[in-house]
Design a protein around this motif. Structure first.
Motif, PDB file in Angstrom:
ATOM      1  N   ARG A 109     -24.632 -63.332  40.086  1.00  0.00           N
ATOM      2  CA  ARG A 109     -26.133 -63.173  39.898  1.00  0.00           C
ATOM      3  C   ARG A 109     -26.223 -61.647  40.425  1.00  0.00           C
ATOM      4  O   ARG A 109     -27.080 -61.237  39.986  1.00  0.00           O
ATOM      5  CB  ARG A 109     -27.037 -64.243  40.846  1.00  0.00           C
ATOM      6  N   ALA A 110     -25.674 -61.422  41.648  1.00  0.00           N
ATOM      7  CA  ALA A 110     -26.033 -59.927  42.154  1.00  0.00           C
ATOM      8  C   ALA A 110     -25.148 -58.973  41.541  1.00  0.00           C
ATOM      9  O   ALA A 110     -25.452 -57.801  41.945  1.00  0.00           O
ATOM     10  CB  ALA A 110     -25.777 -59.820  43.849  1.00  0.00           C
ATOM     11  N   GLY A 111     -24.385 -59.076  40.438  1.00  0.00           N
ATOM     12  CA  GLY A 111     -23.634 -58.201  40.077  1.00  0.00           C
ATOM     13  C   GLY A 111     -22.616 -57.489  40.772  1.00  0.00           C
ATOM     14  O   GLY A 111     -22.066 -56.344  40.539  1.00  0.00           O
ATOM     15  N   LEU A 112     -22.045 -58.212  41.486  1.00  0.00           N
ATOM     16  CA  LEU A 112     -20.853 -57.637  42.693  1.00  0.00           C
ATOM     17  C   LEU A 112     -19.563 -58.554  42.530  1.00  0.00           C
ATOM     18  O   LEU A 112     -19.515 -59.408  42.113  1.00  0.00           O
ATOM     19  CB  LEU A 112     -21.488 -58.187  43.988  1.00  0.00           C
ATOM     20  N   PRO A 113     -18.490 -57.840  42.773  1.00  0.00           N
ATOM     21  CA  PRO A 113     -17.190 -58.207  42.458  1.00  0.00           C
ATOM     22  C   PRO A 113     -16.941 -59.277  43.720  1.00  0.00           C
ATOM     23  O   PRO A 113     -17.612 -59.034  44.527  1.00  0.00           O
ATOM     24  CB  PRO A 113     -16.339 -57.244  42.635  1.00  0.00           C
ATOM     25  N   PHE A 114     -16.478 -60.279  43.383  1.00  0.00           N
ATOM     26  CA  PHE A 114     -15.887 -61.401  44.347  1.00  0.00           C
ATOM     27  C   PHE A 114     -14.361 -61.474  44.644  1.00  0.00           C
ATOM     28  O   PHE A 114     -13.698 -61.488  43.499  1.00  0.00           O
ATOM     29  CB  PHE A 114     -16.729 -62.554  44.064  1.00  0.00           C
ATOM     30  N   GLU A 115     -13.890 -61.831  45.665  1.00  0.00           N
ATOM     31  CA  GLU A 115     -12.622 -62.045  45.934  1.00  0.00           C
ATOM     32  C   GLU A 115     -12.649 -63.417  46.889  1.00  0.00           C
ATOM     33  O   GLU A 115     -13.340 -63.302  47.894  1.00  0.00           O
ATOM     34  CB  GLU A 115     -11.999 -60.874  46.643  1.00  0.00           C
ATOM     35  N   GLN A 116     -11.872 -64.150  46.492  1.00  0.00           N
ATOM     36  CA  GLN A 116     -11.742 -65.420  47.476  1.00  0.00           C
ATOM     37  C   GLN A 116     -10.838 -65.166  48.631  1.00  0.00           C
ATOM     38  O   GLN A 116     -10.030 -64.438  48.639  1.00  0.00           O
ATOM     39  CB  GLN A 116     -10.803 -66.633  46.654  1.00  0.00           C
ATOM     40  N   PRO A 117     -11.037 -66.028  49.739  1.00  0.00           N
ATOM     41  CA  PRO A 117     -10.172 -65.993  50.929  1.00  0.00           C
ATOM     42  C   PRO A 117      -9.099 -66.951  50.651  1.00  0.00           C
ATOM     43  O   PRO A 117      -9.168 -67.689  49.765  1.00  0.00           O
ATOM     44  CB  PRO A 117     -11.230 -66.317  52.245  1.00  0.00           C
ATOM     45  N   VAL A 118      -8.159 -66.810  51.873  1.00  0.00           N
ATOM     46  CA  VAL A 118      -7.214 -67.819  51.607  1.00  0.00           C
ATOM     47  C   VAL A 118      -7.529 -68.684  52.957  1.00  0.00           C
ATOM     48  O   VAL A 118      -7.803 -68.158  54.068  1.00  0.00           O
ATOM     49  CB  VAL A 118      -5.743 -67.247  51.920  1.00  0.00           C
ATOM     50  N   LEU A 119      -7.349 -70.089  52.791  1.00  0.00           N
ATOM     51  CA  LEU A 119      -7.671 -70.828  54.190  1.00  0.00           C
ATOM     52  C   LEU A 119      -5.989 -71.352  54.470  1.00  0.00           C
ATOM     53  O   LEU A 119      -5.195 -71.837  53.834  1.00  0.00           O
ATOM     54  CB  LEU A 119      -8.267 -71.977  53.511  1.00  0.00           C
TER      55      LEU A 119
END
Length: 295
Positions: A109-119
């Motif tokens: 929604r914010a137009g930003l790239p996203f990267e998942q963390p590792v648990l």
């Protein structure tokens, strides 16, 4: 909180010791007093904000050898196996699936790239991170910005139940959601900006660290608020009790120490409860930015 089932095709999870460990049974292990003393020692003597950020953590500052993974030399499990090792592990994977989906949508929604963390779910002993050295179970859950890893010893949940007086699921969900909040700070660049500001102005280092922790509490509440249709009666109370139990003033008091505001790194019990509540009641994605106003 009525979370849906985990989806290993959508999450990154591993186990350093070859298993998630733990269960939903009666709390065991260290008593409240012993745990509080260990945590205070870690907070006062071990915390390096440039290396780790966490709920109540202090990592031993050792440099991990190049290429060293987080494994403890045990059998490598698949993500599905890690997530089904225990009820604690399954719950954490369910939460991670929801957290990834919720924050990914917010970034879109914010137009930003996203990267998942590792648990990384482990049980007892020591964990070796890929970017922040090694830590013992006594440090509690923490986030390593270098490898974007959330590290949780599932045995901590038993001690949290003792400290907060609640064994409810939302107290545990608050833990992982808080560490996920540090991941949000990392991938948006805020964590790096704060570390730079701490280096420029060491006198403000603790104040900035407290702001980081309170914002992560707020982000934990925001995640729950964005999924308020899944919240069950008693969830808010469980989360507030957990937040209260790990306030700096409460930990110092329970350790038999004089309350020293200058040594705070995570905020008082009242501040942590207020931050969690702010996130839950947020009406926009910028509600948690308030902790850095004026800094």
């Amino acid at each position: 909180m009525r979370l849906g089932p985990f989806d290993t095709s959508r999450i990154n999870v591993r186990s350093s010791d070859g298993g998630g460990g733990g269960g939903m049974g009666r709390a065991g292990g260290l008593g409240c007093g012993t745990l509080a003393i260990a945590l205070i020692g870690a907070l006062v003597f071990g915390l390096d904000p440039s290396q780790t950020i966490g709920l109540i953590e202090g990592v031993q500052q050792q440099t991990a050898p190049a290429g060293q993974g987080a494994g403890g030399g045990g059998q490598q499990l698949s993500e599905a196996e890690v997530c089904t090792q225990s009820e604690y592990a399954t719950e954490a994977c369910n939460a991670l699936t929801s957290l990834d989906a919720t924050w990914s949508a917010a970034f879109t929604r914010a137009g930003l790239p996203f990267e998942q963390p590792v648990l990384d779910l482990y049980r007892g002993g020591r964990v070796n991170t890929q970017g922040c050295g090694s830590a013992t179970s006594a440090v509690g859950p923490f986030y390593c910005p270098s490898d974007k890893g959330i590290y949780i010893d599932t045995g901590f949940y038993d001690q949290l139940a003792q400290m907060s007086g609640t064994g409810g699921d939302f107290a545990r969900l608050y833990v992982i959601a808080h560490e996920y909040g540090h991941h949000i700070q990392n991938i948006t660049g805020l964590a790096g900006q704060v570390r730079a500001a701490q280096q420029r102005n060491p006198r403000a280092a603790n104040q900035l660290q407290v702001a980081m922790e309170l914002q992560a509490d707020c982000y934990a509440g925001m995640w729950a608020g964005k999924n308020r249709n899944l919240i069950e009666p008693g969830d808010l109370e469980e989360g507030l009790k957990a937040a209260s139990a790990i306030g700096d003033d409460t930990l110092q008091r329970n350790a038999g120490q004089r309350i020293n505001p200058e040594g705070f790194t995570h905020g008082t019990s009242r501040q942590r409860m207020d931050a969690l509540r702010r996130g839950l009641e947020a009406r926009n994605d910028a509600a948690c930015d308030v902790f850095f106003e004026g800094n």
